[in-house]
Design an enzyme around this catalytic site. Structure first.
Site, mmCIF file in Angstrom:
data_model
loop_
_atom_site.group_PDB
_atom_site.id
_atom_site.type_symbol
_atom_site.label_atom_id
_atom_site.label_comp_id
_atom_site.label_asym_id
_atom_site.label_seq_id
_atom_site.Cartn_x
_atom_site.Cartn_y
_atom_site.Cartn_z
ATOM 1 C CG ASP A 266 83.112 54.096 48.422
ATOM 2 O OD1 ASP A 266 81.961 53.829 48.020
ATOM 3 O OD2 ASP A 266 83.399 55.126 49.055
ATOM 4 C CB CYS B 257 71.916 42.388 35.978
ATOM 5 S SG CYS B 257 70.769 42.592 37.338
ATOM 6 C CG HIS C 101 77.521 44.886 39.453
ATOM 7 N ND1 HIS C 101 77.373 43.706 40.159
ATOM 8 C CD2 HIS C 101 76.262 45.377 39.311
ATOM 9 C CE1 HIS C 101 76.092 43.510 40.429
ATOM 10 N NE2 HIS C 101 75.400 44.495 39.932
HETATM 11 NI NI NI Z 1 73.355 44.675 40.125
#
Ligand code: NI
Length: 137
Positions: A79, A33, A14
């Site tokens: 997944d 991130c 992500h």
């Molecule tokens: Ni993360």
């Protein structure tokens, strides 16, 4: 009341990024991130249901059924996927653990038979996890 938990794991990537903010604001807010190409986690999901054991079975819920439900409705869809791009029910949300857990709740809540969904716990790293118990509890 008895609480029954099924644990499943999945791996996914992500990127934490808010398109309403500037590049600089995103980096300030999400740090690494927000890296453009994302990064991965080995997530641990715990789905807890609550109820009274049935007279005939002694079960709150048949864990085989709960396992199958969690795998078909959640795990198969996330997944080895990129959560920002590949998962319909996460489109348009920032895929933080908070938002992912809430999305999982919305999917499972109406599909669990016999028992009531109590919580969704999502562990993103060894040290960080979130728990969602719905809007009212
Ligand atoms: Ni993360």
């Amino acid at each position: 009341m008895v609480y029954v938990t099924r644990r499943e794991t999945f791996s996914a990537s992500h990127r934490l990024y808010n398109p309403k903010l500037t590049e600089e604001q995103n980096v300030e807010l999400f740090d690494k991130c927000a890296n453009p190409n994302g990064h991965g986690h080995n997530y641990v999901l715990e789905v807890t249901v609550v109820g009274n054991p049935e007279q005939d079975t002694g079960y709150v819920i048949d864990l085989k059924d709960l396992k199958q439900l969690v795998r078909s409705e959640i795990i198969q869809k996330v997944d080895h996927k990129h959560l920002n791009h590949d998962v319909d029910f996460l489109k348009g949300t920032i895929p933080t653990s908070e938002n992912i857990a809430r999305a999982f709740w919305e999917i499972l809540q109406s599909k669990i038979r016999g028992a009531r969904l109590f919580s969704i716990r999502l562990r993103e790293t060894e040290n960080n996890s979130v728990e969602y118990r719905g809007e009212t509890s």
